[in-house]
Design a protein around this motif. Structure first.
Motif, short mmCIF file in Angstrom:
data_model
loop_
_atom_site.label_atom_id
_atom_site.label_comp_id
_atom_site.label_asym_id
_atom_site.label_seq_id
_atom_site.Cartn_x
_atom_site.Cartn_y
_atom_site.Cartn_z
N MET A 43 1.87 9.23 5.32
CA MET A 43 1.44 8.63 6.58
C MET A 43 0.33 7.61 6.28
SD MET A 43 3.41 10.08 8.73
CE MET A 43 2.83 9.93 10.41
N ASP A 44 0.01 6.79 7.27
CA ASP A 44 -0.96 5.72 7.03
C ASP A 44 -2.31 6.27 6.56
OD1 ASP A 44 0.95 3.96 7.69
OD2 ASP A 44 0.20 3.52 9.69
N ASN A 45 -2.86 5.64 5.53
CA ASN A 45 -4.16 6.04 4.98
C ASN A 45 -4.74 4.84 4.25
OD1 ASN A 45 -3.59 6.36 1.87
ND2 ASN A 45 -1.82 7.21 2.92
N ALA A 102 8.95 9.08 4.60
CA ALA A 102 9.00 9.76 3.29
C ALA A 102 8.56 11.22 3.41
CB ALA A 102 8.15 9.03 2.27
N ALA A 103 7.97 11.59 4.55
CA ALA A 103 7.61 13.00 4.76
C ALA A 103 8.83 13.83 5.12
CB ALA A 103 6.57 13.10 5.88
N ASN A 104 9.94 13.17 5.46
CA ASN A 104 11.13 13.89 5.93
C ASN A 104 11.78 14.71 4.80
OD1 ASN A 104 14.26 13.90 6.37
ND2 ASN A 104 13.33 13.68 8.38
N SER A 105 11.88 16.02 5.01
CA SER A 105 12.38 16.92 3.95
C SER A 105 13.82 16.62 3.58
CB SER A 105 12.31 18.38 4.39
OG SER A 105 11.05 18.68 4.86
N PRO A 158 4.48 11.22 17.93
CA PRO A 158 5.54 10.51 17.22
C PRO A 158 6.75 11.40 17.02
CG PRO A 158 3.86 11.21 15.67
CD PRO A 158 3.42 11.68 17.03
N GLY A 159 7.92 10.80 17.11
CA GLY A 159 9.14 11.57 17.18
C GLY A 159 9.66 12.10 15.86
N GLY A 160 9.37 11.39 14.76
CA GLY A 160 9.96 11.76 13.47
C GLY A 160 9.80 13.24 13.14
N PRO A 161 8.56 13.73 13.09
CA PRO A 161 8.37 15.13 12.70
C PRO A 161 9.03 16.09 13.70
CG PRO A 161 6.28 13.93 12.68
CD PRO A 161 7.30 13.01 13.25
N GLY A 216 12.07 4.86 10.98
CA GLY A 216 11.09 5.65 11.73
C GLY A 216 11.17 5.35 13.23
N GLU A 217 11.43 4.07 13.54
CA GLU A 217 11.57 3.66 14.93
C GLU A 217 12.77 4.36 15.57
OE1 GLU A 217 12.09 -0.56 14.82
OE2 GLU A 217 12.12 -0.78 16.99
N ALA A 218 13.87 4.48 14.81
CA ALA A 218 15.06 5.17 15.33
C ALA A 218 14.72 6.63 15.60
CB ALA A 218 16.21 5.04 14.33
N VAL A 230 10.11 3.36 3.96
CA VAL A 230 10.63 3.74 5.28
C VAL A 230 9.47 4.13 6.19
CG1 VAL A 230 13.06 4.41 5.06
CG2 VAL A 230 11.32 5.86 4.04
N SER A 231 9.15 3.26 7.13
CA SER A 231 8.02 3.56 8.02
C SER A 231 8.46 3.37 9.46
CB SER A 231 6.84 2.66 7.67
OG SER A 231 7.12 1.34 8.07
N GLY A 232 7.48 3.36 10.37
CA GLY A 232 7.80 3.17 11.78
C GLY A 232 8.19 1.73 12.08
N GLY A 233 7.71 0.79 11.26
CA GLY A 233 7.99 -0.61 11.53
C GLY A 233 8.91 -1.27 10.52
N HIS A 234 9.11 -0.64 9.36
CA HIS A 234 9.87 -1.28 8.28
C HIS A 234 10.81 -0.32 7.58
CE1 HIS A 234 6.51 -3.98 8.92
NE2 HIS A 234 7.29 -4.93 8.46
N GLY A 259 0.83 -1.21 0.00
CA GLY A 259 0.00 0.00 0.00
C GLY A 259 0.87 1.26 0.00
N HIS A 260 1.86 1.31 0.89
CA HIS A 260 2.71 2.50 0.95
C HIS A 260 3.33 2.79 -0.42
CE1 HIS A 260 2.69 4.22 4.90
NE2 HIS A 260 2.95 3.08 5.52
N ILE A 261 3.76 1.74 -1.12
CA ILE A 261 4.37 1.95 -2.44
C ILE A 261 3.33 2.54 -3.41
CG2 ILE A 261 5.38 0.76 -4.45
CD1 ILE A 261 6.69 -1.21 -2.48
#
Ligand code: KG4
Ligand code: ZN
Length: 355
Positions: free
Chosen positions: A315-317, A286-289, A191-194, A176-178, A148-152, A114-116
């Motif tokens: 993000m998840d949708n 993938a939202a990371n600038s 969530p920490g990423g943003p 994302g987990e890192a 690149v997500s929170g789990g994968h 789905g993400h792809i």
């Protein structure tokens, strides 16, 4: 073919209505209820709390956006995995019930696939449907996708629709987990990423030289746990600066640069070997600038197309789940039995279901 898509793998309850139009998938309705504020109190996603909130939200969301008798809907797509089992189960059971009651085909979809497919979504925005479709350029295949997500964190070669091969992945933490763990160490919240990414913009990326693991290895695998530990040790040996804003910004910038370096270098190495026509970026990170900019720059140097996904769909949708199903519809054995489909937390991006 009009598809109703449902996604509940983590902390977003999401539904969408979509229709394939040539090489794009037109989004008619896309609703996401984010549970982030609730989980933020716990510092991360609590699976049982997520499942409960999905149960509360999913039927009212469906009732608002979808004809109650299922009229006009040709198939129901649902995220069957990977994700949190109690959370996934809510979407899967809802989709099974509707597919059975309305007698519609049920299409289970991998969250990663789905993400792809977020890269095939066409949104109206301010434009008319016809103009939006005319302005849409679908990614050319074969494509190399960095998921690149929170789990994968995976590099996937997509040779054709439905033909995926995982060529590399993280051996420990996902990117994302890192980000989330470093945010936690700095007490920035979830969530920490943003949050890390926002501070990184004002920091000095050269302030700390964090490790970039596995860059010299002759494969496309990655590792982020050493980087996370290195950040932890740096924070411990600078405990007098933990309240210093500039220190935090420099840590964030140096950490982000290390993650982006690894992701971009491994992707470029894979692109050189597999020679895709397009490089795709997918998943929450993938939202990371910084990642979008560096990847765009390096991919373009190879003369390969790079199309960053719309931020709203990183993000998840559920729209992305429906897009994957819309393309799967061309293939055989894509439907599941609505009476027996089960969640599969280990589902890979290239798994298919036999009916
Ligand atoms: O794809 P996603 O919404 O959920 C999963 O499938 O896991 O990704 C969520 C992840 C979280 O780890 C979040 O911190 C990260 O994506 N993320 C970011 C950014 N926005 C979200 N990481 C880095 N920079 C961002 N701007
Ligand atoms: Zn996701």
């Amino acid at each position: 073919m009009k598809i109703l898509a449902i996604e509940s793998s983590c902390d977003e309850t999401a539904i969408a209505l979509l229709e394939r139009k040539g090489d794009g998938v037109y989004v008619e309705k896309n609703s996401v209820y984010s549970q982030v504020a609730t989980h933020a109190e716990f510092g991360g996603v609590v699976p049982e709390v997520a499942a409960r909130l999905h149960v509360e939200k999913i039927l009212p969301m469906l009732a608002k956006d979808v004809p109650h008798n299922g009229e006009g809907i040709d198939a129901i797509a649902v995220t069957a995995g990977p994700g949190l089992a109690p959370a996934l189960r809510v979407g899967v059971e809802t989709a099974k019930t509707l597919a059975w009651a309305w007698n519609k085909p049920l299409i289970p979809i991998s969250h990663l696939e789905g993400h792809i497919y977020a890269n095939w979504l066409v949104t109206p925005g301010a434009q008319e449907q016809k103009t939006a479709l005319e302005n849409f350029t679908p990614p050319t295949l074969p494509a190399l996708a960095l998921v690149v997500s929170g789990g994968h964190t995976e590099l996937i070669m997509m040779r054709a629709h439905g033909d995926f091969e995982r060529i590399g992945e993280t051996l420990d933490d996902a990117a994302g987990e890192a980000f989330d763990k470093v945010a936690n160490m700095l007490k920035l919240g979830y969530p920490g990423g943003p949050k890390v990414s926002a501070l990184a913009k004002e920091g000095d990326a050269a302030a700390y030289n964090f490790p970039r693991a596995m860059l010299d290895r002759d494969n496309f695998d990655m590792s982020f746990s050493g980087l996370k530990t290195s950040v932890l040790y740096t924070l411990r040996s600078n405990d007098d600066k933990l309240e210093d804003d500039q220190f935090k910004k420099d840590i964030c910038a140096s950490f982000e640069q290390a993650v982006v370096d690894v992701l971009v270098k491994k992707t470029i190495k894979a692109a050189k070997k597999f020679q895709p026509k397009t490089v795709l970026l997918a998943g929450g990170v993938a939202a990371n600038s910084a990642l979008r900019e560096r990847l765009a720059e390096e991919v373009q140097k190879l003369g390969i197309a790079f199309i960053p996904p719309e931020r709203a769909y990183t993000m998840d949708n559920a729209a992305m789940i429906g897009a994957a199903a819309a393309f799967r519809a061309d293939q055989k054995n894509i439907t599941a039995n609505p009476l027996t489909l089960e969640v599969n937390t280990n589902l890979d991006s290239f798994n298919t279901y036999e009916s």
